[in-house]
Design a protein around this motif. Structure first.
Motif, PDB file in Angstrom:
ATOM      1  N   CYS A  15      70.813  46.507  -2.364  1.00 37.44           N
ATOM      2  CA  CYS A  15      69.501  46.934  -1.852  1.00 37.44           C
ATOM      3  C   CYS A  15      69.641  48.102  -0.887  1.00 37.44           C
ATOM      4  O   CYS A  15      68.720  48.907  -0.740  1.00 37.44           O
ATOM      5  CB  CYS A  15      68.801  45.778  -1.134  1.00 37.44           C
ATOM      6  SG  CYS A  15      68.665  44.277  -2.119  1.00 37.44           S
ATOM      7  N   ASN A  16      70.760  48.173  -0.190  1.00 30.77           N
ATOM      8  CA  ASN A  16      70.993  49.257   0.774  1.00 30.77           C
ATOM      9  C   ASN A  16      71.973  50.293   0.231  1.00 30.77           C
ATOM     10  O   ASN A  16      72.635  50.995   0.987  1.00 30.77           O
ATOM     11  CB  ASN A  16      71.518  48.688   2.106  1.00 30.77           C
ATOM     12  CG  ASN A  16      72.846  47.965   1.936  1.00 30.77           C
ATOM     13  OD1 ASN A  16      73.025  47.209   0.994  1.00 30.77           O
ATOM     14  ND2 ASN A  16      73.785  48.189   2.851  1.00 30.77           N
ATOM     15  N   GLY A  17      72.034  50.387  -1.109  1.00 34.25           N
ATOM     16  CA  GLY A  17      72.982  51.306  -1.723  1.00 34.25           C
ATOM     17  C   GLY A  17      74.379  50.698  -1.740  1.00 34.25           C
ATOM     18  O   GLY A  17      74.556  49.510  -1.454  1.00 34.25           O
ATOM     19  N   PRO A  18      75.393  51.492  -2.034  1.00 31.97           N
ATOM     20  CA  PRO A  18      76.756  50.965  -2.156  1.00 31.97           C
ATOM     21  C   PRO A  18      77.467  50.893  -0.814  1.00 31.97           C
ATOM     22  O   PRO A  18      78.668  51.130  -0.729  1.00 31.97           O
ATOM     23  CB  PRO A  18      77.419  51.991  -3.082  1.00 31.97           C
ATOM     24  CG  PRO A  18      76.763  53.274  -2.717  1.00 31.97           C
ATOM     25  CD  PRO A  18      75.336  52.922  -2.371  1.00 31.97           C
ATOM     26  N   TYR A  19      76.717  50.564   0.231  1.00 34.15           N
ATOM     27  CA  TYR A  19      77.281  50.533   1.576  1.00 34.15           C
ATOM     28  C   TYR A  19      77.444  49.086   1.995  1.00 34.15           C
ATOM     29  O   TYR A  19      76.570  48.259   1.773  1.00 34.15           O
ATOM     30  CB  TYR A  19      76.377  51.316   2.540  1.00 34.15           C
ATOM     31  CG  TYR A  19      76.100  52.702   2.034  1.00 34.15           C
ATOM     32  CD1 TYR A  19      77.096  53.671   2.057  1.00 34.15           C
ATOM     33  CD2 TYR A  19      74.869  53.035   1.467  1.00 34.15           C
ATOM     34  CE1 TYR A  19      76.872  54.948   1.553  1.00 34.15           C
ATOM     35  CE2 TYR A  19      74.634  54.299   0.964  1.00 34.15           C
ATOM     36  CZ  TYR A  19      75.634  55.254   1.008  1.00 34.15           C
ATOM     37  OH  TYR A  19      75.411  56.509   0.495  1.00 34.15           O
ATOM     38  N   ASP A  20      78.568  48.782   2.630  1.00 29.79           N
ATOM     39  CA  ASP A  20      78.978  47.386   2.763  1.00 29.79           C
ATOM     40  C   ASP A  20      78.785  46.798   4.154  1.00 29.79           C
ATOM     41  O   ASP A  20      79.039  45.630   4.367  1.00 29.79           O
ATOM     42  CB  ASP A  20      80.459  47.262   2.377  1.00 29.79           C
ATOM     43  CG  ASP A  20      80.724  45.950   1.668  1.00 29.79           C
ATOM     44  OD1 ASP A  20      79.755  45.316   1.239  1.00 29.79           O
ATOM     45  OD2 ASP A  20      81.903  45.565   1.572  1.00 29.79           O
ATOM     46  N   GLY A  21      78.335  47.604   5.100  1.00 33.79           N
ATOM     47  CA  GLY A  21      78.275  47.109   6.464  1.00 33.79           C
ATOM     48  C   GLY A  21      76.900  46.632   6.878  1.00 33.79           C
ATOM     49  O   GLY A  21      76.044  46.303   6.056  1.00 33.79           O
ATOM     50  N   LYS A  22      76.681  46.601   8.190  1.00 33.39           N
ATOM     51  CA  LYS A  22      75.412  46.166   8.749  1.00 33.39           C
ATOM     52  C   LYS A  22      74.300  47.148   8.355  1.00 33.39           C
ATOM     53  O   LYS A  22      74.510  48.363   8.341  1.00 33.39           O
ATOM     54  CB  LYS A  22      75.531  46.094  10.278  1.00 33.39           C
ATOM     55  CG  LYS A  22      74.286  45.591  10.980  1.00 33.39           C
ATOM     56  CD  LYS A  22      74.501  45.528  12.488  1.00 33.39           C
ATOM     57  CE  LYS A  22      73.213  45.054  13.179  1.00 33.39           C
ATOM     58  NZ  LYS A  22      73.357  45.016  14.642  1.00 33.39           N
ATOM     59  N   TRP A  23      73.116  46.593   8.044  1.00 33.28           N
ATOM     60  CA  TRP A  23      72.005  47.452   7.659  1.00 33.28           C
ATOM     61  C   TRP A  23      70.689  46.766   8.006  1.00 33.28           C
ATOM     62  O   TRP A  23      70.662  45.579   8.345  1.00 33.28           O
ATOM     63  CB  TRP A  23      72.059  47.787   6.165  1.00 33.28           C
ATOM     64  CG  TRP A  23      71.845  46.619   5.241  1.00 33.28           C
ATOM     65  CD1 TRP A  23      72.713  45.590   5.020  1.00 33.28           C
ATOM     66  CD2 TRP A  23      70.696  46.350   4.428  1.00 33.28           C
ATOM     67  NE1 TRP A  23      72.191  44.694   4.101  1.00 33.28           N
ATOM     68  CE2 TRP A  23      70.953  45.144   3.726  1.00 33.28           C
ATOM     69  CE3 TRP A  23      69.501  47.014   4.202  1.00 33.28           C
ATOM     70  CZ2 TRP A  23      70.039  44.584   2.823  1.00 33.28           C
ATOM     71  CZ3 TRP A  23      68.589  46.466   3.311  1.00 33.28           C
ATOM     72  CH2 TRP A  23      68.864  45.262   2.629  1.00 33.28           C
TER      73      TRP A  23
END
Length: 268
Positions: A15-23
């Motif tokens: 849902c937040n793209g291919p980014y793996d950290g806090k969002w």
């Protein structure tokens, strides 16, 4: 602000793209998600900027108030046709503002996506996904589609080449009866169409768990169908949404931290 939610790790449906950290995500719109188009703003902590492509071409809305707000604030406006002004949100996203009295229903008229082959895309969205074709202009290489007369429309516009999605990774989402989701998945499998995320349940802390399936059209535009029953619970307007967002922004000292470390936020 309709609601604001914080997540400690990346979404399993990207849902937040291919980014793996806090969002975080913040839903903003002119009214409840049940009967309005709503923008989902995702913020990945630590990412300083995104490279935009030609996939998302803008949002068009009818609001003389928005035009007068922009003029009062000195926000850049460019009149592209009589009474229609182009403006740009932070980060480069385009908005087109029609200088007329704001509609009593949803003032968001359409969302425009770039496509490489208009007919191929129209076939996908109408024949496979069941959208009605409201307009089609071969000369201007554009088509207007939708699921209902009184809803925000989807405009497809040929970009004269390949579609570049950049690094911001947006998607279009629709709610439908939960029982429709397995049927959509089965149809896409039968037609050998791309399924990015097979039917999955997504959790939101302290709120409803929703079922979603995420597809990709011929140009790789992501399309999310979400089960409506749980979504109606998840998407209730949160009267504390503004405060939650303000608190999150106040607590986000990432700009200060990066400055003290003499480092720049990552560019996606």
């Amino acid at each position: 602000v309709l609601r604001h939610e914080e997540f400690e790790e990346g979404c399993k449906a990207a849902c937040n793209g291919p980014y793996d950290g806090k969002w975080s995500k913040t839903m903003v719109g002119y009214g409840p998600e049940d009967n309005h188009f709503v923008a989902e703003l995702t913020y990945n902590y630590g990412i300083g900027e995104y490279r935009l492509g030609n996939d998302f071409l803008g949002i068009t809305l009818v609001s003389g108030q928005a035009v007068s707000n922009a003029k009062r604030m000195g926000w850049p406006l460019k009149e592209v046709t009589t009474g229609v002004f182009e403006t740009e949100a932070p980060g480069g996203y385009k908005f087109y503002l029609e200088d007329k009295e704001q509609l009593k229903q949803d003032p968001v008229l359409k969302v425009t996506l770039g496509v490489s082959d208009l007919q191929k895309s129209v076939n996908y969205w109408s024949n496979l996904l069941g959208m009605k074709i409201y307009e089609k202009d071969e000369q201007k290489q554009r088509a207007l589609l939708g699921y209902a007369d009184d809803q925000c429309k989807l405009e497809l516009k040929a970009v004269g080449g390949a579609v570049d999605h950049g690094t911001a990774f947006g998607r279009i989402a629709f709610s439908c009866a939960r029982e429709e989701l397995p049927k959509i998945e089965a149809l896409m499998k039968k037609e050998n169409q791309k399924i990015l995320t097979p039917l999955v349940s997504l959790d939101t802390p302290g709120k409803a768990t929703v079922q979603v399936i995420i597809l990709a059209d011929p140009d790789g535009h992501e399309i999310c169908f979400v089960g409506d029953e749980a979504f109606r619970d998840l998407s209730k307007v949160d009267p504390n949404g503004d405060k939650l967002l303000d608190d999150a922004m106040a607590a986000d000292n990432s700009d200060k931290w990066f400055a003290e470390q003499n480092r720049k936020k990552a560019s996606a």
